[in-house]
Design a protein around this motif. Sequence first.
Motif, PDB file in Angstrom:
ATOM      1  N   TYR A 212      47.942  43.131  46.257  1.00  0.00           N
ATOM      2  CA  TYR A 212      47.726  44.365  45.669  1.00  0.00           C
ATOM      3  C   TYR A 212      46.649  44.220  44.623  1.00  0.00           C
ATOM      4  CZ  TYR A 212      47.978  48.388  42.441  1.00  0.00           C
ATOM      5  OH  TYR A 212      47.876  49.568  41.544  1.00  0.00           O
ATOM      6  N   LEU A 213      46.488  43.119  43.676  1.00  0.00           N
ATOM      7  CA  LEU A 213      45.525  42.968  42.862  1.00  0.00           C
ATOM      8  C   LEU A 213      44.181  42.618  43.468  1.00  0.00           C
ATOM      9  CD1 LEU A 213      47.259  40.789  40.047  1.00  0.00           C
ATOM     10  CD2 LEU A 213      46.882  43.143  40.193  1.00  0.00           C
ATOM     11  N   LEU A 214      44.101  41.929  44.577  1.00  0.00           N
ATOM     12  CA  LEU A 214      43.010  41.494  45.481  1.00  0.00           C
ATOM     13  C   LEU A 214      42.637  42.922  45.996  1.00  0.00           C
ATOM     14  CD1 LEU A 214      41.218  39.430  46.978  1.00  0.00           C
ATOM     15  CD2 LEU A 214      43.010  39.731  48.703  1.00  0.00           C
ATOM     16  N   LYS A 215      43.412  43.876  46.711  1.00  0.00           N
ATOM     17  CA  LYS A 215      42.815  45.037  47.249  1.00  0.00           C
ATOM     18  C   LYS A 215      42.320  45.927  46.281  1.00  0.00           C
ATOM     19  CE  LYS A 215      44.536  49.021  49.865  1.00  0.00           C
ATOM     20  NZ  LYS A 215      45.585  49.673  50.351  1.00  0.00           N
ATOM     21  N   VAL A 216      42.868  46.090  44.881  1.00  0.00           N
ATOM     22  CA  VAL A 216      42.402  46.882  44.133  1.00  0.00           C
ATOM     23  C   VAL A 216      41.134  46.287  43.228  1.00  0.00           C
ATOM     24  CG1 VAL A 216      43.199  48.350  41.808  1.00  0.00           C
ATOM     25  CG2 VAL A 216      44.699  48.079  43.645  1.00  0.00           C
ATOM     26  N   ALA A 217      41.119  45.108  42.848  1.00  0.00           N
ATOM     27  CA  ALA A 217      40.155  44.578  42.010  1.00  0.00           C
ATOM     28  C   ALA A 217      39.481  43.335  42.485  1.00  0.00           C
ATOM     29  CB  ALA A 217      40.956  44.218  40.703  1.00  0.00           C
ATOM     30  N   GLY A 218      39.657  43.013  43.831  1.00  0.00           N
ATOM     31  CA  GLY A 218      39.028  41.494  44.522  1.00  0.00           C
ATOM     32  C   GLY A 218      37.711  41.644  44.067  1.00  0.00           C
ATOM     33  N   ASN A 219      36.873  42.853  44.305  1.00  0.00           N
ATOM     34  CA  ASN A 219      35.394  42.845  44.483  1.00  0.00           C
ATOM     35  C   ASN A 219      34.672  43.062  42.990  1.00  0.00           C
ATOM     36  OD1 ASN A 219      33.330  42.529  46.324  1.00  0.00           O
ATOM     37  ND2 ASN A 219      32.712  44.426  45.999  1.00  0.00           N
ATOM     38  N   ARG A 220      35.320  43.022  42.016  1.00  0.00           N
ATOM     39  CA  ARG A 220      35.056  43.007  40.762  1.00  0.00           C
ATOM     40  C   ARG A 220      34.458  41.744  39.948  1.00  0.00           C
ATOM     41  NH1 ARG A 220      34.647  47.063  42.124  1.00  0.00           N
ATOM     42  NH2 ARG A 220      32.481  46.503  41.827  1.00  0.00           N
ATOM     43  N   THR A 221      33.528  41.689  39.378  1.00  0.00           N
ATOM     44  CA  THR A 221      32.983  40.507  38.760  1.00  0.00           C
ATOM     45  C   THR A 221      33.521  40.525  37.234  1.00  0.00           C
ATOM     46  OG1 THR A 221      30.973  40.425  40.314  1.00  0.00           O
ATOM     47  CG2 THR A 221      30.936  39.272  38.036  1.00  0.00           C
ATOM     48  N   VAL A 222      33.930  39.415  36.836  1.00  0.00           N
ATOM     49  CA  VAL A 222      34.919  39.382  35.431  1.00  0.00           C
ATOM     50  C   VAL A 222      34.254  37.883  34.854  1.00  0.00           C
ATOM     51  CG1 VAL A 222      36.513  40.989  35.872  1.00  0.00           C
ATOM     52  CG2 VAL A 222      36.722  38.489  36.406  1.00  0.00           C
ATOM     53  N   PRO A 223      34.430  37.781  33.525  1.00  0.00           N
ATOM     54  CA  PRO A 223      34.201  36.454  32.850  1.00  0.00           C
ATOM     55  C   PRO A 223      35.605  35.605  32.837  1.00  0.00           C
ATOM     56  CG  PRO A 223      34.406  38.378  31.242  1.00  0.00           C
ATOM     57  CD  PRO A 223      34.574  38.781  32.465  1.00  0.00           C
ATOM     58  N   ILE A 224      35.316  34.512  33.285  1.00  0.00           N
ATOM     59  CA  ILE A 224      36.580  33.501  33.344  1.00  0.00           C
ATOM     60  C   ILE A 224      36.241  32.324  32.545  1.00  0.00           C
ATOM     61  CG2 ILE A 224      37.746  31.987  35.010  1.00  0.00           C
ATOM     62  CD1 ILE A 224      38.252  34.987  35.636  1.00  0.00           C
ATOM     63  N   GLU A 225      37.100  31.977  32.052  1.00  0.00           N
ATOM     64  CA  GLU A 225      37.278  30.847  31.205  1.00  0.00           C
ATOM     65  C   GLU A 225      37.544  29.638  32.002  1.00  0.00           C
ATOM     66  OE1 GLU A 225      39.859  31.149  27.652  1.00  0.00           O
ATOM     67  OE2 GLU A 225      38.532  32.852  27.046  1.00  0.00           O
ATOM     68  N   ILE A 226      36.953  28.713  31.907  1.00  0.00           N
ATOM     69  CA  ILE A 226      37.146  27.497  32.739  1.00  0.00           C
ATOM     70  C   ILE A 226      37.739  26.288  31.761  1.00  0.00           C
ATOM     71  CG2 ILE A 226      35.929  25.625  34.347  1.00  0.00           C
ATOM     72  CD1 ILE A 226      35.701  28.629  35.271  1.00  0.00           C
ATOM     73  N   GLY A 227      38.750  25.834  32.114  1.00  0.00           N
ATOM     74  CA  GLY A 227      39.430  24.785  31.253  1.00  0.00           C
ATOM     75  C   GLY A 227      40.753  25.677  30.546  1.00  0.00           C
ATOM     76  N   SER A 228      41.757  24.775  30.245  1.00  0.00           N
ATOM     77  CA  SER A 228      43.078  25.543  29.730  1.00  0.00           C
ATOM     78  C   SER A 228      42.920  25.895  28.296  1.00  0.00           C
ATOM     79  CB  SER A 228      44.309  24.498  29.928  1.00  0.00           C
ATOM     80  OG  SER A 228      44.006  23.235  29.137  1.00  0.00           O
ATOM     81  N   ASN A 229      42.024  25.638  27.424  1.00  0.00           N
ATOM     82  CA  ASN A 229      42.060  25.705  26.229  1.00  0.00           C
ATOM     83  C   ASN A 229      40.580  26.010  25.629  1.00  0.00           C
ATOM     84  OD1 ASN A 229      41.968  25.410  23.250  1.00  0.00           O
ATOM     85  ND2 ASN A 229      43.692  23.926  23.338  1.00  0.00           N
ATOM     86  N   TYR A 230      40.433  27.119  25.092  1.00  0.00           N
ATOM     87  CA  TYR A 230      38.894  27.547  24.700  1.00  0.00           C
ATOM     88  C   TYR A 230      38.383  26.560  23.434  1.00  0.00           C
ATOM     89  CZ  TYR A 230      40.802  30.231  20.780  1.00  0.00           C
ATOM     90  OH  TYR A 230      41.366  31.002  19.572  1.00  0.00           O
TER      91      TYR A 230
END
Length: 403
Positions: A212-230
């Motif tokens: 459902y998230l893929l269908k509704v939002a899959g094509n959007r570009t978002v900022p992702i944090e790489i690594g478990s701890n900022y």
Amino acid sequence: MCAVDKSLLQLAKLLPEFEDIQHVLPQQEIEARYILQRAAKHFKQLYSMNDDVEELGYLVEALVDKNWERIHSGHFSQVPLTTRQIYALGCYYKIFLLLLIDSGVEQRERCSVILDEALLLGCTENLYDQSNELQTALMKYLDDIGDKNEVGKPLPILKAVARVACRCDIPQLDTPSLSEFRACCYDAMQPTLLLNTLKHWPALGKWRDLNYLLKVAGNRTVPIEIGSNYASDEWSQQLVKIRDFLYRQFSDEDTQVEYLAQHELFSQIPALKADICIPDYCSVNTESPSSVDIKAWLGPKLTVSPLHTDPKHNLLCQVFGCKRIILAAPADTANLYAHEGEFLGNTSQIDAANLDFEHFPLLSKVRFYELLLQPGDCLYLPPKWWHYVRSNTPSFSVSFWFE
């Protein structure tokens, strides 16, 4: 010019006339006013096509590039609102000028990225009366590219996490009234676990199905944090498609941990906002009502937000998965070894889950509070309370920050 998609012509009617946007354009922005007035006039008279489209395209491109540079020339919080608004408007016109030339799949993919950048970097709120309508319709048009969005096998439907009895060092209230919340939580500045306040959210039943998230939002570009701890040296950020993030984090076992954290996802994707509701508790301060900042937190297990503080009241709502949370009071700030410097000044150097009294001896003076945030729970956090958050399972949380 080749024949224009009729649905694109209908969309163009949602673009503003210059009179609709001149209130956001200062008089000293002579160049922006000229270009945007010319663009607005062009699309109002689209059927006559009596403007030099190629020249207009160069002008709009230059306007977008100039304001992109302005946005990136200093700290984002210091960027003038008008600069972000001009950038967003320029992006709108740039998208339509590109689509008038070519509305094929690859061009729509390119324009989809431009639209996301307009939403991420620009300011589209209250630009003009039909701005939200244009945003939603344009997003739907750009995403309608058939099988190009299909990637690999279906995503998992996450199992519901069974509720468990566990330690909770703070008060718990079951669906408190607004007056009870104000007296016991808001006025008392008392962290509290609020139970059974999210049962009416469609998100609780829908979002565990990652398709459902893929269908509704899959094509959007978002900022992702790489690594478990900022706060770690290995941490970084990257702009990615939500579909790529979902497949990496919820299908691959050995991938590096990534986190969609503290992102205004719901202004970018209104369809997801329809699955949640702003809690009534955000309006508790009726003497001075303020806007509510809504943030999304989506990631696999083992994502960590190190011990830190926020400047506003916070309602952290758990949609699926569970999180271990450790709190400390503002009165213990001097004993919590905050980082030096502006960027991490609100973040402690300690690992709240593994206290090191040898390196941080003042921790012996601190009282820590622990709880488990489970699906359907809502944690109220007053301003300046320290909190450490670790996901024990794949997790989606929504936070509401308010004054």
